[in-house]
Design a protein around this motif. Structure first.
Motif, PDB file in Angstrom:
ATOM      1  N   SER A  15      -0.821   2.643 -13.897  1.00 50.85           N
ATOM      2  CA  SER A  15      -0.288   2.990 -12.582  1.00 50.85           C
ATOM      3  C   SER A  15      -0.419   4.460 -12.266  1.00 50.85           C
ATOM      4  CB  SER A  15       1.182   2.573 -12.494  1.00 50.85           C
ATOM      5  OG  SER A  15       1.957   3.221 -13.486  1.00 50.85           O
ATOM      6  N   ALA A  16      -0.374   5.311 -13.270  1.00 50.53           N
ATOM      7  CA  ALA A  16      -0.477   6.741 -12.994  1.00 50.53           C
ATOM      8  C   ALA A  16      -1.832   7.097 -12.424  1.00 50.53           C
ATOM      9  CB  ALA A  16      -0.237   7.551 -14.273  1.00 50.53           C
ATOM     10  N   ALA A  17      -2.827   6.263 -12.682  1.00 48.58           N
ATOM     11  CA  ALA A  17      -4.168   6.531 -12.198  1.00 48.58           C
ATOM     12  C   ALA A  17      -4.385   6.013 -10.789  1.00 48.58           C
ATOM     13  CB  ALA A  17      -5.193   5.882 -13.127  1.00 48.58           C
ATOM     14  N   LEU A  18      -3.377   5.405 -10.201  1.00 44.03           N
ATOM     15  CA  LEU A  18      -3.501   4.915  -8.834  1.00 44.03           C
ATOM     16  C   LEU A  18      -4.690   3.976  -8.679  1.00 44.03           C
ATOM     17  CD1 LEU A  18      -2.800   8.262  -6.971  1.00 44.03           C
ATOM     18  CD2 LEU A  18      -1.162   6.505  -7.579  1.00 44.03           C
ATOM     19  N   ASN A  19      -4.933   3.165  -9.716  1.00 49.79           N
ATOM     20  CA  ASN A  19      -6.021   2.198  -9.704  1.00 49.79           C
ATOM     21  C   ASN A  19      -7.398   2.839  -9.660  1.00 49.79           C
ATOM     22  OD1 ASN A  19      -4.525  -0.177  -9.885  1.00 49.79           O
ATOM     23  ND2 ASN A  19      -4.134  -0.186  -7.691  1.00 49.79           N
ATOM     24  N   ALA A  20      -7.513   4.117  -9.991  1.00 50.35           N
ATOM     25  CA  ALA A  20      -8.819   4.761 -10.051  1.00 50.35           C
ATOM     26  C   ALA A  20      -9.243   4.859 -11.508  1.00 50.35           C
ATOM     27  CB  ALA A  20      -8.758   6.165  -9.446  1.00 50.35           C
ATOM     28  N   VAL A  21     -10.450   4.398 -11.795  1.00 48.76           N
ATOM     29  CA  VAL A  21     -10.963   4.483 -13.152  1.00 48.76           C
ATOM     30  C   VAL A  21     -12.314   5.180 -13.124  1.00 48.76           C
ATOM     31  CG1 VAL A  21      -9.766   2.393 -13.880  1.00 48.76           C
ATOM     32  CG2 VAL A  21     -12.086   2.221 -13.018  1.00 48.76           C
ATOM     33  N   PRO A  22     -12.711   5.834 -14.231  1.00 46.88           N
ATOM     34  CA  PRO A  22     -13.990   6.521 -14.256  1.00 46.88           C
ATOM     35  C   PRO A  22     -15.144   5.605 -13.884  1.00 46.88           C
ATOM     36  CG  PRO A  22     -12.690   7.136 -16.165  1.00 46.88           C
ATOM     37  CD  PRO A  22     -11.959   6.003 -15.486  1.00 46.88           C
ATOM     38  N   ALA A  23     -16.075   6.163 -13.147  1.00 43.61           N
ATOM     39  CA  ALA A  23     -17.205   5.352 -12.692  1.00 43.61           C
ATOM     40  C   ALA A  23     -18.240   5.235 -13.791  1.00 43.61           C
ATOM     41  CB  ALA A  23     -17.839   5.989 -11.478  1.00 43.61           C
ATOM     42  N   THR A  24     -18.901   4.150 -13.821  1.00 41.33           N
ATOM     43  CA  THR A  24     -19.853   3.921 -14.891  1.00 41.33           C
ATOM     44  C   THR A  24     -21.132   3.289 -14.442  1.00 41.33           C
ATOM     45  OG1 THR A  24     -18.790   1.867 -15.323  1.00 41.33           O
ATOM     46  CG2 THR A  24     -18.043   3.675 -16.566  1.00 41.33           C
ATOM     47  N   ILE A 225     -20.148  14.363  -6.276  1.00 44.44           N
ATOM     48  CA  ILE A 225     -20.369  14.138  -7.700  1.00 44.44           C
ATOM     49  C   ILE A 225     -19.622  12.858  -8.040  1.00 44.44           C
ATOM     50  CG2 ILE A 225     -20.036  15.013 -10.050  1.00 44.44           C
ATOM     51  CD1 ILE A 225     -19.791  17.492  -7.234  1.00 44.44           C
ATOM     52  N   THR A 226     -20.341  11.841  -8.525  1.00 42.06           N
ATOM     53  CA  THR A 226     -19.738  10.541  -8.767  1.00 42.06           C
ATOM     54  C   THR A 226     -18.583  10.658  -9.754  1.00 42.06           C
ATOM     55  OG1 THR A 226     -21.847   9.461  -8.343  1.00 42.06           O
ATOM     56  CG2 THR A 226     -20.174   8.176  -9.492  1.00 42.06           C
ATOM     57  N   SER A 227     -17.429  10.133  -9.340  1.00 40.65           N
ATOM     58  CA  SER A 227     -16.219  10.271 -10.148  1.00 40.65           C
ATOM     59  C   SER A 227     -15.709   8.940 -10.673  1.00 40.65           C
ATOM     60  CB  SER A 227     -15.120  10.962  -9.318  1.00 40.65           C
ATOM     61  OG  SER A 227     -13.915  11.067 -10.039  1.00 40.65           O
ATOM     62  N   GLY A 228     -15.381   7.996  -9.788  1.00 40.28           N
ATOM     63  CA  GLY A 228     -14.810   6.746 -10.270  1.00 40.28           C
ATOM     64  C   GLY A 228     -14.789   5.667  -9.230  1.00 40.28           C
ATOM     65  N   GLY A 229     -14.072   4.605  -9.568  1.00 39.88           N
ATOM     66  CA  GLY A 229     -13.941   3.468  -8.680  1.00 39.88           C
ATOM     67  C   GLY A 229     -12.789   2.607  -9.131  1.00 39.88           C
ATOM     68  N   GLY A 230     -12.590   1.501  -8.503  1.00 33.02           N
ATOM     69  CA  GLY A 230     -11.494   0.620  -8.868  1.00 33.02           C
ATOM     70  C   GLY A 230     -11.806  -0.187 -10.114  1.00 33.02           C
ATOM     71  N   PRO A 231     -10.804  -0.816 -10.713  1.00 38.07           N
ATOM     72  CA  PRO A 231     -11.025  -1.676 -11.869  1.00 38.07           C
ATOM     73  C   PRO A 231     -12.079  -2.733 -11.563  1.00 38.07           C
ATOM     74  CG  PRO A 231      -8.677  -1.337 -11.502  1.00 38.07           C
ATOM     75  CD  PRO A 231      -9.383  -0.763 -10.307  1.00 38.07           C
ATOM     76  N   GLY A 232     -13.035  -2.891 -12.483  1.00 39.75           N
ATOM     77  CA  GLY A 232     -14.089  -3.864 -12.262  1.00 39.75           C
ATOM     78  C   GLY A 232     -15.132  -3.413 -11.268  1.00 39.75           C
ATOM     79  N   CYS A 233     -15.106  -2.153 -10.880  1.00 36.69           N
ATOM     80  CA  CYS A 233     -16.079  -1.607  -9.925  1.00 36.69           C
ATOM     81  C   CYS A 233     -16.025  -2.349  -8.604  1.00 36.69           C
ATOM     82  CB  CYS A 233     -17.497  -1.663 -10.506  1.00 36.69           C
ATOM     83  SG  CYS A 233     -17.637  -1.094 -12.201  1.00 36.69           S
ATOM     84  N   GLU A 234     -14.830  -2.781  -8.216  1.00 34.92           N
ATOM     85  CA  GLU A 234     -14.700  -3.629  -7.027  1.00 34.92           C
ATOM     86  C   GLU A 234     -13.973  -2.935  -5.872  1.00 34.92           C
ATOM     87  OE1 GLU A 234     -12.874  -7.146  -8.541  1.00 34.92           O
ATOM     88  OE2 GLU A 234     -14.753  -7.946  -9.341  1.00 34.92           O
ATOM     89  N   LYS A 235     -13.966  -1.623  -5.882  1.00 30.97           N
ATOM     90  CA  LYS A 235     -13.419  -0.864  -4.760  1.00 30.97           C
ATOM     91  C   LYS A 235     -14.454   0.162  -4.321  1.00 30.97           C
ATOM     92  CE  LYS A 235      -8.436  -1.146  -5.672  1.00 30.97           C
ATOM     93  NZ  LYS A 235      -7.187  -0.366  -5.798  1.00 30.97           N
TER      94      LYS A 235
END
Length: 252
Positions: A15-24, A225-235
């Motif tokens: 939750s602290a990440a606000l649903n943002a995860v590193p992009a891959t 600069i590409t940073s991240g996206g939602g879980p499962g790359c679905e955002k």
């Protein structure tokens, strides 16, 4: 754009990440052309099986590479190598070891704020044979504009395989309000300072595992600069703003 991970599914940060995860990797992309990103690099790390692609990045000058902070947070300088000069990540003709990692002093791994870093190369790159140095934009892209993203990350959400050929996709830029709405949670608003979102609402195109640190380009300039996206790359995908960090990046 995995942090300390080479080709694995990204762990949800909580939750602290606000649903943002590193992009891959690029989901919904197509093979890139030599003109797509002449400054694209592969940031690689030494592991048990030799060097492997960890993240993307791009050449800013002869011995400076821009990438995402989450890509190199905790990395050991002697284990890093940068390769460039082509589209096939297994046959990139130029390479250099890294002598210094500079992560933005306000980088926050919990929500990926200030997710930018600069790598100093031991061997200088040259603008030849299709290789160019990137030009950083001086403003953020307009809402609705299409930025072109490139990377060697996963191109399928349900697979751990990564493509050999560089992939590219065009993503429409979202308004700041739309970006904040995508990543905000009750009682935890998402701060878009220094970053922007891009990508269709149905997530048919997105950055995914392995794309982090790569460029988002419009009109020949790097806007993100590409940073991240939602879980499962679905955002919609998150990008650090090149114009917002321009002075810091160019001063390193």
């Amino acid at each position: 754009m995995l942090r300390k991970v080479v080709v694995c599914a990204v762990a949800v940060l909580g939750s602290a990440a606000l649903n943002a995860v590193p992009a891959t990797a690029i989901v919904g992309g197509s093979p890139a052309t030599p003109e797509s990103a002449p400054y694209q690099v592969s940031v690689q790390s030494e592991g048990w099986l030799g060097k492997s692609h960890v993240c993307g990045g791009f050449l800013l000058s002869a011995n400076k590479v821009i990438t995402a902070a989450h890509c190199v947070d905790g990395a050991a300088v002697p284990k890093l190598e940068v390769q460039w000069g082509g589209l096939n990540r297994d046959k990139l003709p130029m390479s250099s070891s890294v002598t210094k990692i500079t992560i933005h002093p306000q980088y926050n791994s919990a929500d990926l704020a200030n997710d930018v870093a600069v790598l100093t190369l031991s061997k200088s790159a040259t603008e030849a044979d299709g290789v160019k140095f990137a030009r950083l934009a001086t403003s953020d892209p307009a809402t609705g504009a299409d930025v072109t993203v490139t990377g060697w990350g996963r191109n399928q959400r349900d697979s751990t395989n990564v493509p050999q050929q560089l992939q590219a996709a065009q993503l429409p830029v979202l308004s700041r309000d739309s970006c904040a709405a995508v990543y905000s949670e009750p009682g935890a608003p998402f701060d878009t300072t220094g970053r922007f979102c891009a990508g269709p609402a149905n997530s048919e195109k997105a950055v995914c595992n392995g794309d982090g640190g790569g460029p988002a380009v419009l009109g020949g300039a790097v806007f993100g600069i590409t940073s991240g996206g939602g879980p499962g790359c679905e955002k919609p995908s998150l990008f650090s703003s090149a114009s917002y960090f321009k002075r810091w990046l160019e001063s390193q």
